[in-house]
Design a protein around this motif. Sequence first.
Motif, short mmCIF file in Angstrom:
data_model
loop_
_atom_site.label_atom_id
_atom_site.label_comp_id
_atom_site.label_asym_id
_atom_site.label_seq_id
_atom_site.Cartn_x
_atom_site.Cartn_y
_atom_site.Cartn_z
N LEU A 116 8.95 19.34 97.33
CA LEU A 116 9.26 17.99 97.82
C LEU A 116 7.97 16.84 97.15
CD1 LEU A 116 9.06 18.42 101.72
CD2 LEU A 116 11.22 18.44 100.15
N GLY A 117 8.46 15.85 96.77
CA GLY A 117 7.79 14.88 96.16
C GLY A 117 7.31 13.66 96.83
N GLY A 118 8.14 13.23 97.86
CA GLY A 118 7.79 11.95 98.50
C GLY A 118 6.72 12.27 99.63
N GLY A 119 6.48 11.27 100.37
CA GLY A 119 5.64 11.52 101.19
C GLY A 119 5.61 12.58 102.11
N ASP A 120 6.96 12.82 102.43
CA ASP A 120 6.82 14.17 103.17
C ASP A 120 6.43 15.61 102.73
OD1 ASP A 120 8.21 14.35 105.73
OD2 ASP A 120 9.77 15.53 105.12
N GLY A 121 6.42 15.32 101.26
CA GLY A 121 6.00 16.55 100.49
C GLY A 121 4.25 16.56 100.69
N ALA A 122 3.84 15.58 100.65
CA ALA A 122 2.26 15.45 101.14
C ALA A 122 1.74 15.70 102.43
CB ALA A 122 1.53 14.02 100.70
N ALA A 123 2.65 15.05 103.44
CA ALA A 123 2.51 15.63 104.78
C ALA A 123 2.63 16.85 105.20
CB ALA A 123 3.40 14.95 105.66
N LEU A 124 3.64 17.76 104.51
CA LEU A 124 3.89 19.03 104.82
C LEU A 124 2.98 19.87 104.15
CD1 LEU A 124 7.73 18.39 105.26
CD2 LEU A 124 5.92 19.12 106.95
N ALA A 125 2.29 19.67 103.10
CA ALA A 125 1.29 20.42 102.46
C ALA A 125 0.26 20.73 103.36
CB ALA A 125 0.91 19.65 101.29
N ASP A 126 0.18 19.86 104.53
CA ASP A 126 -0.59 20.15 105.52
C ASP A 126 -0.04 21.40 106.39
OD1 ASP A 126 -1.84 20.64 108.10
OD2 ASP A 126 -2.03 18.25 108.56
N PRO A 127 -0.58 22.57 106.34
CA PRO A 127 -0.12 23.74 107.14
C PRO A 127 0.52 23.66 108.42
CG PRO A 127 -2.05 24.50 105.73
CD PRO A 127 -2.08 22.85 105.74
N ALA A 128 -0.79 22.68 109.27
CA ALA A 128 -0.16 22.47 110.44
C ALA A 128 1.02 21.64 110.91
CB ALA A 128 -1.22 21.74 111.36
#
Lengths: 378, 378, 378, 378
Positions: free
Chosen positions: C238-250
């Motif tokens: 995922l590239g967008g903001g969701d990618g960054a948010a979901l890179a957080d394992p929690a």
Amino acid sequence: MSAPAPRSLPPRVGVWLIGARGSVATTVVAGCAGLTAGLHPPTGLVTETPAFADSGLPALSSLVFGGHDTLDCPLPKRAEQLAAGGVLPPGLPSAVAAELAAADREIRPGGPLPGDIRDEEQLITAFATDLRDFVRRNGLARVVVVNVASTEPAPTGPALPPSSLYAAAALRAGCPYVNFTPSAGLHHPALTTSAASSGLPHAGRDGKTGQTLLRSVLGPMFAQRALTVRAWSGTNLLGGGDGAALADPAAAAAKNAGKERVLADTLGATPEGQVHIDDVPALGDWKTAWDHIAFDGFLGTRMILQTIWQGCDSALAAPLVLDLARLLARAHELGLSGPRPELAFFFKDPVGDAPASLAEQYAELQRFARRLSGGAEG
Amino acid sequence: MSAPAPRSLPPRVGVWLIGARGSVATTVVAGCAGLTAGLHPPTGLVTETPAFADSGLPALSSLVFGGHDTLDCPLPKRAEQLAAGGVLPPGLPSAVAAELAAADREIRPGGPLPGDIRDEEQLITAFATDLRDFVRRNGLARVVVVNVASTEPAPTGPALPPSSLYAAAALRAGCPYVNFTPSAGLHHPALTTSAASSGLPHAGRDGKTGQTLLRSVLGPMFAQRALTVRAWSGTNLLGGGDGAALADPAAAAAKNAGKERVLADTLGATPEGQVHIDDVPALGDWKTAWDHIAFDGFLGTRMILQTIWQGCDSALAAPLVLDLARLLARAHELGLSGPRPELAFFFKDPVGDAPASLAEQYAELQRFARRLSGGAEG
Amino acid sequence: MSAPAPRSLPPRVGVWLIGARGSVATTVVAGCAGLTAGLHPPTGLVTETPAFADSGLPALSSLVFGGHDTLDCPLPKRAEQLAAGGVLPPGLPSAVAAELAAADREIRPGGPLPGDIRDEEQLITAFATDLRDFVRRNGLARVVVVNVASTEPAPTGPALPPSSLYAAAALRAGCPYVNFTPSAGLHHPALTTSAASSGLPHAGRDGKTGQTLLRSVLGPMFAQRALTVRAWSGTNLLGGGDGAALADPAAAAAKNAGKERVLADTLGATPEGQVHIDDVPALGDWKTAWDHIAFDGFLGTRMILQTIWQGCDSALAAPLVLDLARLLARAHELGLSGPRPELAFFFKDPVGDAPASLAEQYAELQRFARRLSGGAEG
Amino acid sequence: MSAPAPRSLPPRVGVWLIGARGSVATTVVAGCAGLTAGLHPPTGLVTETPAFADSGLPALSSLVFGGHDTLDCPLPKRAEQLAAGGVLPPGLPSAVAAELAAADREIRPGGPLPGDIRDEEQLITAFATDLRDFVRRNGLARVVVVNVASTEPAPTGPALPPSSLYAAAALRAGCPYVNFTPSAGLHHPALTTSAASSGLPHAGRDGKTGQTLLRSVLGPMFAQRALTVRAWSGTNLLGGGDGAALADPAAAAAKNAGKERVLADTLGATPEGQVHIDDVPALGDWKTAWDHIAFDGFLGTRMILQTIWQGCDSALAAPLVLDLARLLARAHELGLSGPRPELAFFFKDPVGDAPASLAEQYAELQRFARRLSGGAEG
């Protein structure tokens, strides 16, 4: 008083496998016997191609196998298990049962096992004694030690991990050494001096059998075409023991470092993207690697290459182990010593100063093949 | 009486595009202008990499574009269409509108059109006159003719197909010639003698922009690792004009011959498997190539590699067209003549005696880059 | 004294977007305007298919947009950014500039922002006031609140996460609520009682837009054919903001729980295999999901299905947001309350007791469409 | 005078396989024996799931196999070949050698063979006699005839193709008939009247075992989500006899018609795109199907789904053959006649008026299972 060996027999060469009861080692022993018996063509064996015909390598039929392992399962039984899983051809284990049993008799207990009270020095001494006994018992010209054991976590303290204990034993017994795994082995700082002064050739690390093999040809392609790789992501699904070992993040870290280096080296920059190694026991000894490469073309046009590699880990590794044992045995015979970057073709993370492109590595290997035939130099 | 050109200005070099209103040609013209204006980095342009810095190639800013086409749509409008389809960056057509209009003014009607009563000789003469006029009008040092028109069916009779008429005109006007398509062009038997005696350098055939590019690095990988490729199957989905042209089995046959040659040459044997080229208009200028490679590893273990290449045809082709025009212009300046196998890196089906492996082709190209810098030889 | 609205005008319905300046919300507003203006067909909009023709849903042209966001970037500018990235059609932002500006005027600051001294109660009150003001200002019949903000980490303590503050505000202002993300929202235990007593319909969680959508049709296929799925592995790029948010394992853990539930529910057992979510900024708003499914057929024969889904996250989510807002507005109009499992078709992790198979979910949705047309029940 | 069968024994049911020595038939016979012996779980067998527990189907242990074939290779030997190719489990052929030999004794020569002087009527009579002898010899309650022979070219003239001769023989002998292939079989116009008046149930055509199975769940997904499929392209790589048969364009045409119908029926329109069937002998009995689906989402955003299905053809087909034989035997027992669209779940191109979505087909099949348990109706 035993009679001297007749002159016409070629010298026999030992291959000592650390992890001698694993899938790779079992495939090495069964496969070499099957090839020697003419049951299979030498597919996957680089040293059986014409480029190596005059390199003076030991014949497959002259190889004698032994090794260390901490497990007990007899080699003939391991071979039957592999055949049931489709890793070995159905009839091979019974066809080469004698050779498997012979190799099984040459396997000695590894260590340290839980509760082992021996210290590092005692373990190294014991392993080196095993190697010297193997030579003597079989009248071997030399022995190449090859680490094909499961990947260890990266060492954290000053203690030598098992792979380095075995490597130290190889040095002490005067044996060339190949590290086919990402474990520390001879790379441990405590072994640097003795490795350098040993006069022995060695090679490693981490056999290049799938995703990284592909990366070492695709990376140069992008670079040569001036295409900009933005992100290179990968997932590996592994079922065998390696999958379980690499589910440990510390062990995976060692492996991934090698995988990513080939990209940085061939692309001239490190692209975005992660590499995952998943343990999927349902896959057995089979592995699948998916790579997703996002790259920019002319005027920034976004394009994508994806690759899916489905292979049998042991079948990919075993012929390379035979290749490396033969090449390092011949190098030793000629007096070559130290790290051999000419063998970078076989490794994810090669020793010494070696190119990262498979094509350049292959060119170096061919030059090495010619050098081995000459027999000159030290 | 016009004043002589000031000495400090570099000579201008013409690039004459057969199929000058097509997607590739439009991308070439718009892209070259965008790069010259500093709007985009030279991604995908091999001749802008350091290896070519001293080769004496004509600067991108010195290139002047013209060409033949049988269609009417003005180049600025074609560029808008390509931008709407995501092939060109949204703002580029307006940013380089002047350069597109300038190139548009240098496009002459191609042929023969339906109802054309001119014979072959008359057509060749007309085309050659267009080329000479282009040189004179723009004060060009030389012109490289590049065929980027849609693929023709393989010629069946003695009549010259259009691509060969244009190629003959290039010879007659003293222009180096590049065939970026699988069409006959200069390969027609009727042109062999005049090509040989022309003293002009030429290169071809069929730009290597996707599936075959991959095959030229993956084929050698299998060969070097002694893995036996059993079957290599492929399907190409193409949306643009090329998709429609290649839906004609006769045209596809020419293209597939090149695709399969690279396998036979790099693997040493022709594996099983077919290649399909499908016209899928919904994909627009984008193409997808799926390859499925069934190979045997050690002991005959069956393994599979699959690749999926998703690219924009014009964006893949255009920078190579610029590369080839610059390289052949420089070769012509140095007096090199005949087929140039050193440019095999760019082609599916290279002229002359060239290796099939991309790595070897790249090494030859680098040698050629050094030779061009020397300025010596003929 | 204001004049009463003329009878012929349909009542206007508000859609209040939590995360109103994000990619999804911007696509919702721009897309609804584009559809209303007849610029695009209603592709992807389930509620525009014939099954919903008589369901009494509010017309797209009657929707009024507003929302909360903690960012400042104006909606027209966000739309231009999305068009530059290929997420919105090139001409759309300017064509619907007025509608984007109108929605932008209805966006209020979200929270809590760093340094915010308001307590939970104050925040809820403030948000509910924003909702009531929105109703009054626009003369709306009702407002549906839809959470399309970035995924939060799973809450650990008793404090309400922002998504639950917004959900509580929706309850307080009497608004139906949709949770299109895996965040807690109305699922927080502290809100259970007030949700139950509110008499409001609500739906969630986590829009089903890619990998899970596929799993909800492939899982039942394996089950119905009595094929045994051994391992189901997946990687999402995922590239967008969701990618960054979901890179957080929690945050990823919340999402993955939903993805895995659909397998367990449709297969009747949880297969081996992991799911990875990688942040790959180079992909922009595009996402790629690779799934590898190892299954056993007759007599244990091992087989494999792989899927590769390449989509634009916002374009996949936006029409479903419009669908849900319309469906929940109509449900509210008819007095339906509580969790609506009939909308499981849209979610990874549906509320209430809903089937996991897409086909069964679709059948339920069709029944719901008929029920909405009837207008009966409470 | 033979004693009557003891009452406690269930009636035995015959399964007569056209193509009885092929891979599918061999897998059917060996697999049924293996399941009956408890050597394998009933993976892939739909009729062993709970939904069919009360349907009164004949037990697997009550099935007796026979058939026609034009080849000679004994079934036990064919089973060994399949085991060597990984299609059957290694130990199965020897474990069920007796059952294979028993079925082998019930195989009669098919036809017409080259040089056969019998006319159509004589062939039908001979085949029907074989069927009646099979019933008498084994004391069977009934026999279901299942065509699993290689796909024939579409018939061009008035002559009955072999598949229709066998189908006519089934009618004449009073046997329910299943056409698991795309061949004409009972669909030949010359058989329409006798099929209708026979009072026998029949089902077909062309078992749904891979690409079309996927299409029947993915097509509805796109339709339900209102996503517009622009192009659906596919390539099948087949190694076994079916690959060779379908390399004949006339045979492939029949198969592809079924594949494309499912798309038209589920999508409501026929998308662009072709289907290729390649003969790749290196793949043996394994097949790979790649599908590339280009679809439009909201606002025309272009997205792509790709699927890769790697399966073993015989292992996919064999359990469905057993399912169909059991279901049609029970239908016959209950007096059901004519085409059975309730079995559309199993076929690419179902008889009668059947839905194209797998989910709807499965719902119909479940209803049929309940109806069979009732035992009522005709």
